[in-house]
Scaffold this motif. Structure first.
Motif, short mmCIF file in Angstrom:
data_model
loop_
_atom_site.label_atom_id
_atom_site.label_comp_id
_atom_site.label_asym_id
_atom_site.label_seq_id
_atom_site.Cartn_x
_atom_site.Cartn_y
_atom_site.Cartn_z
N PHE A 46 17.87 -15.36 -33.05
CA PHE A 46 16.80 -14.62 -32.36
C PHE A 46 18.07 -13.09 -31.59
O PHE A 46 17.97 -12.36 -31.02
CB PHE A 46 16.22 -15.00 -31.80
N GLN A 47 18.90 -13.66 -30.85
CA GLN A 47 19.63 -13.91 -29.54
C GLN A 47 21.22 -12.73 -30.34
O GLN A 47 21.18 -11.62 -29.85
CB GLN A 47 21.05 -14.54 -29.17
N GLU A 48 21.09 -12.69 -31.85
CA GLU A 48 22.27 -12.31 -32.08
C GLU A 48 21.50 -11.56 -33.27
O GLU A 48 22.33 -9.92 -34.20
CB GLU A 48 22.72 -12.98 -33.59
N ALA A 49 20.16 -10.70 -32.71
CA ALA A 49 19.40 -10.04 -34.42
C ALA A 49 19.45 -8.92 -33.84
O ALA A 49 19.90 -8.18 -32.94
CB ALA A 49 17.92 -10.40 -34.35
N ARG A 50 20.32 -8.40 -35.22
CA ARG A 50 20.73 -6.53 -35.17
C ARG A 50 19.33 -6.04 -35.78
O ARG A 50 19.80 -6.56 -37.20
CB ARG A 50 21.99 -5.94 -35.32
N GLY A 51 18.27 -5.18 -35.37
CA GLY A 51 17.54 -4.30 -36.50
C GLY A 51 16.47 -4.82 -36.59
O GLY A 51 16.65 -5.80 -36.54
N GLN A 52 15.33 -4.22 -37.12
CA GLN A 52 14.01 -4.24 -36.85
C GLN A 52 13.85 -5.72 -37.40
O GLN A 52 13.39 -6.68 -37.18
CB GLN A 52 13.25 -3.31 -37.35
N ASP A 53 14.25 -5.42 -39.14
CA ASP A 53 14.11 -7.22 -40.27
C ASP A 53 14.64 -8.10 -39.93
O ASP A 53 14.19 -8.97 -39.95
CB ASP A 53 14.57 -6.01 -41.57
N GLN A 54 15.52 -7.90 -39.13
CA GLN A 54 16.06 -9.42 -38.51
C GLN A 54 15.64 -9.67 -36.95
O GLN A 54 15.17 -10.90 -37.28
CB GLN A 54 18.09 -8.97 -38.05
N ILE A 55 15.17 -8.65 -36.40
CA ILE A 55 14.40 -9.27 -35.04
C ILE A 55 13.73 -9.98 -35.62
O ILE A 55 12.73 -10.94 -35.21
CB ILE A 55 14.42 -7.74 -34.66
N ASP A 56 12.52 -9.69 -36.16
CA ASP A 56 11.16 -10.02 -37.24
C ASP A 56 11.61 -11.38 -37.91
O ASP A 56 10.70 -12.82 -37.16
CB ASP A 56 10.97 -8.47 -38.14
N TYR A 57 12.18 -11.26 -38.08
CA TYR A 57 13.24 -13.10 -38.93
C TYR A 57 13.12 -13.79 -37.92
O TYR A 57 12.74 -14.57 -37.88
CB TYR A 57 13.44 -12.54 -40.17
N ALA A 58 13.17 -13.50 -37.13
CA ALA A 58 14.32 -13.76 -35.44
C ALA A 58 12.95 -14.73 -35.62
O ALA A 58 12.74 -16.17 -34.58
CB ALA A 58 15.68 -13.64 -35.66
N ILE A 59 12.56 -14.06 -35.15
CA ILE A 59 11.00 -14.18 -33.85
C ILE A 59 10.31 -15.73 -34.65
O ILE A 59 9.64 -16.07 -34.69
CB ILE A 59 10.37 -13.24 -33.70
N TYR A 60 9.98 -14.98 -36.45
CA TYR A 60 9.45 -16.14 -36.97
C TYR A 60 9.79 -17.15 -37.51
O TYR A 60 9.38 -18.72 -36.77
CB TYR A 60 9.45 -15.35 -38.28
N MET A 61 11.29 -17.47 -37.19
CA MET A 61 12.07 -18.32 -37.38
C MET A 61 11.90 -19.01 -35.87
O MET A 61 11.62 -20.23 -35.90
CB MET A 61 13.58 -18.46 -37.61
N LEU A 62 12.09 -18.58 -35.38
CA LEU A 62 12.09 -18.63 -33.22
C LEU A 62 10.68 -19.78 -33.46
O LEU A 62 10.78 -20.82 -32.19
CB LEU A 62 11.54 -17.40 -32.06
N GLU A 63 9.48 -18.98 -33.66
CA GLU A 63 7.80 -19.70 -33.90
C GLU A 63 7.96 -20.30 -34.24
O GLU A 63 7.31 -21.71 -33.53
CB GLU A 63 6.93 -18.44 -33.96
N ALA A 64 8.15 -20.69 -35.35
CA ALA A 64 8.26 -21.88 -36.31
C ALA A 64 9.19 -23.28 -35.77
O ALA A 64 8.23 -24.45 -35.38
CB ALA A 64 8.43 -21.45 -37.59
#
Length: 96
Positions: A46-64
């Motif tokens: 999540f901290q390294e995510a860049r761009g909306q797609d990466q951020i959305d994916y990182a949020i999904y992974m973090l919540e899971a």
């Protein structure tokens, strides 16, 4: 049969458990350890995510990862696992 101890309640009484219970405790303890590492990796992602797609994916992974970690902690609490004691046993086991 090897017998282990665990805290029975807040009065620090010890109870002896069977090898099957011991295996279940190790399994839950290792699940907690793995899910904590997964949560930490997801946090880094999540901290390294860049761009909306990466951020959305990182949020999904973090919540899971958070949900999985919480479930494993709840299971450990139900078994009255003592994390510090388990860590001590793990270190002792590795040094043998």
């Amino acid at each position: 049969m090897r017998i282990w101890r665990k805290k029975a309640n807040k009065k620090e009484q010890e109870v002896y458990i069977t090898s099957e219970e011991q295996e279940q405790m190790w399994s839950v303890y290792m699940d907690v350890q793995r899910s904590q590492m997964e949560w930490e990796r997801a946090h880094l992602l999540f901290q390294e995510a860049r761009g909306q797609d990466q951020i959305d994916y990182a949020i999904y992974m973090l919540e899971a990862a958070e949900r999985k970690y919480q479930m494993n902690l709840k299971q450990a609490k139900q078994l009255n696992l003592d994390g510090a004691h388990m860590q001590y046993l793990e270190n002792k086991r590795e040094s043998s």
